[in-house]
Design a protein around this motif. Structure first.
Motif, PDB file in Angstrom:
ATOM      1  N   GLY A   2      12.527 -52.524  -4.880  1.00 43.88           N
ATOM      2  CA  GLY A   2      11.371 -53.398  -4.696  1.00 43.88           C
ATOM      3  C   GLY A   2      10.902 -54.080  -5.964  1.00 43.88           C
ATOM      4  O   GLY A   2      11.142 -53.621  -7.078  1.00 43.88           O
ATOM      5  N   TRP A   3      10.209 -55.220  -5.776  1.00 38.92           N
ATOM      6  CA  TRP A   3       9.602 -55.967  -6.874  1.00 38.92           C
ATOM      7  C   TRP A   3      10.627 -56.374  -7.936  1.00 38.92           C
ATOM      8  O   TRP A   3      10.447 -56.153  -9.126  1.00 38.92           O
ATOM      9  N   ASN A   4      11.710 -56.974  -7.470  1.00 37.40           N
ATOM     10  CA  ASN A   4      12.738 -57.513  -8.352  1.00 37.40           C
ATOM     11  C   ASN A   4      13.010 -58.973  -7.975  1.00 37.40           C
ATOM     12  O   ASN A   4      12.158 -59.627  -7.387  1.00 37.40           O
ATOM     13  N   ARG A  36      11.396 -54.518 -17.576  1.00 44.61           N
ATOM     14  CA  ARG A  36      11.831 -55.916 -17.740  1.00 44.61           C
ATOM     15  C   ARG A  36      13.355 -56.030 -17.719  1.00 44.61           C
ATOM     16  O   ARG A  36      13.947 -56.894 -18.359  1.00 44.61           O
ATOM     17  N   MET A  37      13.997 -55.156 -16.976  1.00 44.54           N
ATOM     18  CA  MET A  37      15.456 -55.136 -16.884  1.00 44.54           C
ATOM     19  C   MET A  37      15.955 -56.257 -15.988  1.00 44.54           C
ATOM     20  O   MET A  37      15.468 -56.459 -14.880  1.00 44.54           O
ATOM     21  N   THR A  38      16.943 -57.004 -16.451  1.00 46.05           N
ATOM     22  CA  THR A  38      17.555 -58.086 -15.688  1.00 46.05           C
ATOM     23  C   THR A  38      18.818 -57.585 -14.990  1.00 46.05           C
ATOM     24  O   THR A  38      19.209 -56.422 -15.139  1.00 46.05           O
ATOM     25  N   GLY A  39      19.465 -58.481 -14.265  1.00 42.54           N
ATOM     26  CA  GLY A  39      20.733 -58.122 -13.632  1.00 42.54           C
ATOM     27  C   GLY A  39      21.776 -57.724 -14.655  1.00 42.54           C
ATOM     28  O   GLY A  39      22.549 -56.783 -14.456  1.00 42.54           O
ATOM     29  N   LEU A  82       9.396 -49.255 -20.755  1.00 40.79           N
ATOM     30  CA  LEU A  82      10.133 -49.400 -22.007  1.00 40.79           C
ATOM     31  C   LEU A  82      10.701 -50.815 -22.094  1.00 40.79           C
ATOM     32  O   LEU A  82      10.787 -51.524 -21.092  1.00 40.79           O
ATOM     33  N   SER A  83      11.079 -51.225 -23.273  1.00 39.27           N
ATOM     34  CA  SER A  83      11.755 -52.506 -23.420  1.00 39.27           C
ATOM     35  C   SER A  83      13.224 -52.309 -23.075  1.00 39.27           C
ATOM     36  O   SER A  83      13.755 -51.191 -23.179  1.00 39.27           O
ATOM     37  N   PRO A  84      13.929 -53.367 -22.664  1.00 43.57           N
ATOM     38  CA  PRO A  84      15.341 -53.227 -22.292  1.00 43.57           C
ATOM     39  C   PRO A  84      16.199 -52.620 -23.394  1.00 43.57           C
ATOM     40  O   PRO A  84      17.173 -51.931 -23.106  1.00 43.57           O
ATOM     41  N   THR A  85      15.830 -52.854 -24.653  1.00 44.58           N
ATOM     42  CA  THR A  85      16.633 -52.325 -25.767  1.00 44.58           C
ATOM     43  C   THR A  85      16.477 -50.816 -25.938  1.00 44.58           C
ATOM     44  O   THR A  85      17.260 -50.181 -26.639  1.00 44.58           O
ATOM     45  N   GLU A  86      15.454 -50.249 -25.286  1.00 46.06           N
ATOM     46  CA  GLU A  86      15.216 -48.805 -25.411  1.00 46.06           C
ATOM     47  C   GLU A  86      15.907 -47.991 -24.314  1.00 46.06           C
ATOM     48  O   GLU A  86      15.782 -46.766 -24.292  1.00 46.06           O
ATOM     49  N   LEU A  87      16.602 -48.646 -23.425  1.00 39.21           N
ATOM     50  CA  LEU A  87      17.240 -47.942 -22.313  1.00 39.21           C
ATOM     51  C   LEU A  87      18.585 -47.388 -22.762  1.00 39.21           C
ATOM     52  O   LEU A  87      19.562 -48.121 -22.891  1.00 39.21           O
ATOM     53  N   ASN A  88      18.622 -46.096 -22.981  1.00 41.27           N
ATOM     54  CA  ASN A  88      19.840 -45.434 -23.457  1.00 41.27           C
ATOM     55  C   ASN A  88      20.103 -44.212 -22.581  1.00 41.27           C
ATOM     56  O   ASN A  88      19.412 -43.197 -22.688  1.00 41.27           O
ATOM     57  N   VAL A  89      21.095 -44.309 -21.715  1.00 47.52           N
ATOM     58  CA  VAL A  89      21.379 -43.245 -20.760  1.00 47.52           C
ATOM     59  C   VAL A  89      21.823 -41.967 -21.464  1.00 47.52           C
ATOM     60  O   VAL A  89      21.355 -40.869 -21.132  1.00 47.52           O
ATOM     61  N   SER A  90      22.696 -42.076 -22.425  1.00 44.44           N
ATOM     62  CA  SER A  90      23.210 -40.892 -23.131  1.00 44.44           C
ATOM     63  C   SER A  90      22.094 -40.144 -23.835  1.00 44.44           C
ATOM     64  O   SER A  90      22.023 -38.906 -23.798  1.00 44.44           O
ATOM     65  N   GLU A  91      21.200 -40.904 -24.463  1.00 50.28           N
ATOM     66  CA  GLU A  91      20.083 -40.282 -25.171  1.00 50.28           C
ATOM     67  C   GLU A  91      19.140 -39.594 -24.192  1.00 50.28           C
ATOM     68  O   GLU A  91      18.648 -38.489 -24.454  1.00 50.28           O
ATOM     69  N   ALA A  92      18.861 -40.244 -23.057  1.00 48.45           N
ATOM     70  CA  ALA A  92      17.968 -39.641 -22.056  1.00 48.45           C
ATOM     71  C   ALA A  92      18.590 -38.401 -21.430  1.00 48.45           C
ATOM     72  O   ALA A  92      17.889 -37.440 -21.101  1.00 48.45           O
ATOM     73  N   LEU A  93      19.902 -38.411 -21.245  1.00 52.41           N
ATOM     74  CA  LEU A  93      20.586 -37.261 -20.653  1.00 52.41           C
ATOM     75  C   LEU A  93      20.561 -36.069 -21.588  1.00 52.41           C
ATOM     76  O   LEU A  93      20.360 -34.922 -21.152  1.00 52.41           O
ATOM     77  N   GLY A  94      20.713 -36.314 -22.887  1.00 50.89           N
ATOM     78  CA  GLY A  94      20.682 -35.238 -23.863  1.00 50.89           C
ATOM     79  C   GLY A  94      21.784 -34.229 -23.638  1.00 50.89           C
ATOM     80  O   GLY A  94      22.933 -34.581 -23.360  1.00 50.89           O
ATOM     81  N   THR A  98      19.187 -40.485  -5.570  1.00 55.21           N
ATOM     82  CA  THR A  98      18.103 -41.459  -5.615  1.00 55.21           C
ATOM     83  C   THR A  98      18.233 -42.373  -6.822  1.00 55.21           C
ATOM     84  O   THR A  98      18.396 -41.892  -7.946  1.00 55.21           O
ATOM     85  N   VAL A  99      18.159 -43.677  -6.574  1.00 55.14           N
ATOM     86  CA  VAL A  99      18.135 -44.675  -7.640  1.00 55.14           C
ATOM     87  C   VAL A  99      16.915 -45.553  -7.428  1.00 55.14           C
ATOM     88  O   VAL A  99      16.776 -46.188  -6.374  1.00 55.14           O
ATOM     89  N   ASP A 100      16.028 -45.590  -8.411  1.00 55.36           N
ATOM     90  CA  ASP A 100      14.790 -46.357  -8.326  1.00 55.36           C
ATOM     91  C   ASP A 100      14.730 -47.333  -9.497  1.00 55.36           C
ATOM     92  O   ASP A 100      14.520 -46.931 -10.640  1.00 55.36           O
ATOM     93  N   ILE A 101      14.928 -48.618  -9.209  1.00 54.50           N
ATOM     94  CA  ILE A 101      14.835 -49.646 -10.258  1.00 54.50           C
ATOM     95  C   ILE A 101      13.726 -50.636  -9.912  1.00 54.50           C
ATOM     96  O   ILE A 101      13.811 -51.823 -10.217  1.00 54.50           O
ATOM     97  N   SER A 102      12.668 -50.153  -9.275  1.00 53.16           N
ATOM     98  CA  SER A 102      11.559 -51.015  -8.859  1.00 53.16           C
ATOM     99  C   SER A 102      10.863 -51.652 -10.057  1.00 53.16           C
ATOM    100  O   SER A 102      10.856 -51.105 -11.158  1.00 53.16           O
ATOM    101  N   GLN A 103      10.262 -52.823  -9.807  1.00 45.53           N
ATOM    102  CA  GLN A 103       9.420 -53.518 -10.772  1.00 45.53           C
ATOM    103  C   GLN A 103      10.171 -53.894 -12.051  1.00 45.53           C
ATOM    104  O   GLN A 103       9.782 -53.545 -13.151  1.00 45.53           O
ATOM    105  N   ASN A 104      11.259 -54.602 -11.844  1.00 48.02           N
ATOM    106  CA  ASN A 104      12.016 -55.171 -12.962  1.00 48.02           C
ATOM    107  C   ASN A 104      12.322 -56.634 -12.642  1.00 48.02           C
ATOM    108  O   ASN A 104      11.588 -57.263 -11.880  1.00 48.02           O
ATOM    109  N   HIS A 105      13.381 -57.186 -13.228  1.00 50.98           N
ATOM    110  CA  HIS A 105      13.784 -58.565 -12.961  1.00 50.98           C
ATOM    111  C   HIS A 105      15.243 -58.607 -12.509  1.00 50.98           C
ATOM    112  O   HIS A 105      15.975 -59.536 -12.820  1.00 50.98           O
ATOM    113  N   VAL A 106      15.645 -57.602 -11.766  1.00 51.57           N
ATOM    114  CA  VAL A 106      17.043 -57.463 -11.362  1.00 51.57           C
ATOM    115  C   VAL A 106      17.363 -58.404 -10.206  1.00 51.57           C
ATOM    116  O   VAL A 106      16.624 -58.483  -9.231  1.00 51.57           O
TER     117      VAL A 106
END
Length: 425
Positions: free
Chosen positions: A156-158, A100-103, A72-84, A123-131
């Motif tokens: 990984g891969w940040n 493409r999430m940054t720090g 997803l694009s960074p603007t589409e990351l909405n925790v409240s919406e995903a939690l429902g 478990t927290v998995d933020i692999s393959q971003n730009h953090v």
């Protein structure tokens, strides 16, 4: 005579054997001939992205215990919406991959997560971003403090430097429960880019020996339950790597697995020597270290094997796959094995052939002491080593003379071995 390993008679035998197995590494067991395919988990499907988006939606469904964002694009990351409508107390995993999430973006997500009650989050998995950077460090500390049950961190891969994690040790008495730390393919050394266009991608490590060791020790002390550390393909300078390994292998540490694949130790033999000597017994701690060290794909060659064999290191498991080891290297290993404490050794993808097995088994020495095991090996990996039936006969003879209490032998992808050939003892 007991049959302890059988080579599948045809490719169809391999596929039939692997059909009911979980996705694990290829192996032939000495107790039963079991194999698995080499391309498990790999897909070339053009619709892979769409499938993973569907998986993300499924993970965010009403009955799921996971909050997931994939591609997803960074603007589409909405925790409240995903939690429902789900109760946050039931969430066990947060996964954000290839977004493409940054720090800064990670810090924003953490702020949202910290507004929720997350007692079950492990478990927290933020692999393959730009953090990476200071914001990511503070956000990570904030999240681990807010959700203390977190045990698995996939980073990984940040763009994380090891010094970014220094923030975790900023509160001297605070301890986190993280047991699994994935730092693969990160620029773990603090770096600066050169101004020259020719060297625009070159990086220079900057640190001070004493200060580096001090904060790394504090970092590892803040993670007292750490058992697995993955650093494959990471950029890490000699000084930082030596200090980190020293802290991870300290007698008080509980680390069981360290992955150092693809970090170029073949051209850094002095650092390899420092690492291995750090695993040698001391007067205050003479026991064998219960540790699996993965040094695969480091281009060690026989020179690297010589460094390892002369280090006096004692550990339980070592992976040396894909390291250009020849028969000279296997001979060096043969001399070290009896004192190494190894119960597991993987030499796969080293093309030393039958002559390498001759040097490795050292049958002349083994025949002189047929009443005691020459080594402690219970698992031996020899996949893709250019072996033939000659090697199997030598292995059978060695086991007959108690070369090792071997239980598992991996000998797949050796095309010179006859279909149906057996290793017996």
């Amino acid at each position: 005579m007991t049959i302890i390993a059988t080579i599948p008679g045809s490719p169809s035998d391999i596929f039939r054997s692997s059909a009911t197995l979980p996705k694990t590494r290829s192996s032939t067991s000495l107790k039963s001939a079991t194999t698995s395919t080499d391309n498990d988990g790999i897909s070339a499907s053009p619709t892979l992205c769409n499938l993973e988006r569907a998986e993300s939606i499924e993970c965010n469904s009403e009955n799921s215990r996971e909050i997931s964002f994939l591609d997803l694009s960074p603007t589409e990351l909405n925790v409240s919406e995903a939690l429902g409508s789900r109760a946050s107390e039931t969430i066990e995993c947060v996964r954000i991959n290839r977004c493409r999430m940054t720090g800064e973006g990670f810090a924003f997500i953490v702020d949202s997560l910290c507004q929720l009650d997350l007692p079950s989050l492990h478990t927290v998995d933020i692999s393959q971003n730009h953090v990476g950077g200071a914001q990511a460090a503070y956000a990570l500390q904030k999240l681990l403090t807010h959700a203390p049950a977190i045990r698995f961190l996939y980073l990984g891969w940040n763009q994380l430097a090891l010094s970014d994690l220094k923030q975790l040790a900023s509160v001297p008495s605070h301890r986190f429960k993280v047991s699994y730390l994935d730092l693969r393919s990160n620029p773990l050394s603090a770096q600066q880019k050169t101004k020259s266009r020719k060297d625009s991608l070159a990086r220079t490590a900057i640190s001070n020996n004493a200060l580096c060791a001090r904060w790394i020790d504090s970092l590892v002390e803040s993670l007292p339950e750490l058992t697995h550390v993955l650093m494959a393909q990471a950029f890490i300078d000699d000084q930082t790597l030596s200090a980190f390994m020293s802290a991870l292998t300290h007698p008080k540490s509980h680390v069981e697995y360290i992955g150092l694949e693809w970090v170029g130790l073949g051209s850094r033999l002095s650092t390899l020597s420092t690492i291995m000597i750090g695993l040698a017994p001391t007067p205050s701690n003479a026991s064998t270290r219960s540790l699996h060290l993965n040094l695969a794909a480091n281009n060690l060659g026989d020179s690297g094997i010589e460094v390892i064999s002369q280090s006096g290191a004692k550990l339980t498991s070592l992976t040396l796959a894909c390291n250009f080891v020849t028969e000279r290297g296997t001979g060096l290993l043969a001399k070290w094995l009896p004192e190494s404490g190894l119960t597991s050794l993987d030499l796969s993808d080293n093309y030393f052939g039958d002559q390498g097995i001759v040097s490795f088994l050292d049958l002349d020495t083994v025949r002189k002491n047929p009443d005691t095991f020459a080594t402690e090996l219970k698992l031996l990996g020899l996949n893709s080593c250019c072996l033939s039936d000659i090697s199997l006969r030598m292995l059978s003879e060695a086991l007959e003379y108690k070369w090792a209490p071997l239980e598992t032998l991996r000998i797949l992808r050796n095309s010179r071995i006859s279909p149906g050939a057996k290793v017996t003892a």
